[in-house]
Design a protein around this motif. Structure first.
Motif, PDB file in Angstrom:
ATOM      1  N   TYR A  94       0.850  -1.188   0.000  1.00 40.75           N
ATOM      2  CA  TYR A  94       0.000   0.000   0.000  1.00 40.75           C
ATOM      3  C   TYR A  94       0.883   1.235   0.000  1.00 40.75           C
ATOM      4  O   TYR A  94       1.912   1.273   0.676  1.00 40.75           O
ATOM      5  N   LEU A  95       0.498   2.239  -0.749  1.00 36.80           N
ATOM      6  CA  LEU A  95       1.165   3.536  -0.741  1.00 36.80           C
ATOM      7  C   LEU A  95       0.136   4.580  -1.121  1.00 36.80           C
ATOM      8  O   LEU A  95      -0.491   4.483  -2.172  1.00 36.80           O
ATOM      9  N   ILE A  96      -0.061   5.537  -0.237  1.00 39.81           N
ATOM     10  CA  ILE A  96      -0.966   6.648  -0.533  1.00 39.81           C
ATOM     11  C   ILE A  96      -0.384   7.925   0.058  1.00 39.81           C
ATOM     12  O   ILE A  96       0.207   7.914   1.131  1.00 39.81           O
ATOM     13  N   LEU A  97      -0.541   8.985  -0.693  1.00 39.51           N
ATOM     14  CA  LEU A  97      -0.121  10.309  -0.241  1.00 39.51           C
ATOM     15  C   LEU A  97      -1.358  11.144   0.017  1.00 39.51           C
ATOM     16  O   LEU A  97      -2.366  11.013  -0.680  1.00 39.51           O
ATOM     17  N   ASN A  98      -1.252  12.028   1.000  1.00 37.38           N
ATOM     18  CA  ASN A  98      -2.317  12.981   1.264  1.00 37.38           C
ATOM     19  C   ASN A  98      -2.530  13.796  -0.001  1.00 37.38           C
ATOM     20  O   ASN A  98      -1.592  14.382  -0.545  1.00 37.38           O
ATOM     21  N   ASN A  99      -3.732  13.817  -0.504  1.00 42.20           N
ATOM     22  CA  ASN A  99      -4.050  14.479  -1.765  1.00 42.20           C
ATOM     23  C   ASN A  99      -3.607  15.945  -1.778  1.00 42.20           C
ATOM     24  O   ASN A  99      -3.193  16.457  -2.812  1.00 42.20           O
ATOM     25  N   LYS A 100      -3.657  16.615  -0.624  1.00 39.67           N
ATOM     26  CA  LYS A 100      -3.263  18.035  -0.551  1.00 39.67           C
ATOM     27  C   LYS A 100      -1.785  18.248  -0.839  1.00 39.67           C
ATOM     28  O   LYS A 100      -1.391  19.336  -1.248  1.00 39.67           O
ATOM     29  N   PHE A 101      -0.956  17.235  -0.623  1.00 35.80           N
ATOM     30  CA  PHE A 101       0.496  17.424  -0.697  1.00 35.80           C
ATOM     31  C   PHE A 101       1.167  16.590  -1.780  1.00 35.80           C
ATOM     32  O   PHE A 101       2.396  16.491  -1.812  1.00 35.80           O
ATOM     33  N   ARG A 102       0.414  15.997  -2.683  1.00 41.57           N
ATOM     34  CA  ARG A 102       0.998  15.097  -3.689  1.00 41.57           C
ATOM     35  C   ARG A 102       2.023  15.788  -4.578  1.00 41.57           C
ATOM     36  O   ARG A 102       2.951  15.172  -5.053  1.00 41.57           O
ATOM     37  N   LYS A 103       1.874  17.074  -4.817  1.00 46.15           N
ATOM     38  CA  LYS A 103       2.816  17.809  -5.692  1.00 46.15           C
ATOM     39  C   LYS A 103       3.811  18.655  -4.894  1.00 46.15           C
ATOM     40  O   LYS A 103       4.607  19.388  -5.461  1.00 46.15           O
ATOM     41  N   TYR A 104       3.788  18.546  -3.579  1.00 53.81           N
ATOM     42  CA  TYR A 104       4.656  19.330  -2.708  1.00 53.81           C
ATOM     43  C   TYR A 104       6.125  19.000  -2.984  1.00 53.81           C
ATOM     44  O   TYR A 104       6.476  17.829  -3.146  1.00 53.81           O
ATOM     45  N   LEU A 105       6.985  20.010  -3.036  1.00 51.72           N
ATOM     46  CA  LEU A 105       8.409  19.795  -3.275  1.00 51.72           C
ATOM     47  C   LEU A 105       9.159  19.709  -1.947  1.00 51.72           C
ATOM     48  O   LEU A 105       8.976  20.547  -1.068  1.00 51.72           O
ATOM     49  N   CYS A 106       9.990  18.696  -1.811  1.00 52.65           N
ATOM     50  CA  CYS A 106      10.757  18.462  -0.588  1.00 52.65           C
ATOM     51  C   CYS A 106      12.142  19.077  -0.713  1.00 52.65           C
ATOM     52  O   CYS A 106      12.755  19.051  -1.774  1.00 52.65           O
TER      53      CYS A 106
END
Length: 176
Positions: A94-106
């Motif tokens: 399983y792998l899921i990212l919070n939809n609000k931060f999927r494009k966030y740059l680290c």
């Protein structure tokens, strides 16, 4: 943003049962049909983790710049059939990212959250392979969506060469 990956203990899973079996905030995709599948997958993964069949991790921002949960992933160990032989493999269940931060740059490398998290997951599995005998990483992209298949292909994954296989794999020695 620096990622903090925290494995859930059995006690923590039991404590967070209502949260994890419900709807973790705004995690799911805006497409309601896909969101329903994502929720069902998390519920199934949560049950597997309670039964100790997979290890569930929570992803947070270590710097506390973002206080929301950033994602969840789960890893287990299984087998892949290679020419009739069962080879021990790590399974990304399983792998899921919070939809609000999927494009966030680290920071500092400016990778998206998805790329940065997946790099961290591969590092965990690579470390695991040095402790226990696993040879491959296997995963099944949700609905074989083109974007997901392309994402995993960029990391070196290929579809398992069986007729109509929906699973992808990567030889761990490719990580070195």
């Amino acid at each position: 943003m620096e990622l903090e990956l925290s494995p859930y203990s059995l006690d923590t899973l039991k404590t967070n049962k209502k949260f994890l079996s419900a709807n973790p905030i705004e995690f799911y995709d805006k497409d309601l049909k896909r969101a329903k599948k994502e929720k069902l997958l998390l519920q199934s993964t949560f049950k597997q983790a309670l039964n100790r069949n997979t290890k569930l991790y929570r992803v947070k921002d270590k710097s506390k710049e973002v206080t929301d949960n950033l994602g969840f992933f789960a890893i287990s160990v299984g087998n892949i059939d290679v020419n009739g032989s069962k080879i021990p493999s790590a399974i990304l269940d399983y792998l899921i990212l919070n939809n609000k931060f999927r494009k966030y740059l680290c920071e500092p490398n400016q990778y998206t959250l998805g790329i940065e998290l997946f790099r961290e997951i591969l590092a965990i599995i690579n470390d695991l392979s040095n402790t226990i005998g696993i040879r491959y990483i296997i995963l099944e992209p949700l609905n074989q969506e083109k974007d997901l298949v392309d994402f995993y292909t960029k990391f070196g994954f290929s579809f398992i060469p069986q007729k109509n296989s929906t699973w992808m794999y990567l030889d761990i020695k490719e990580l070195s």
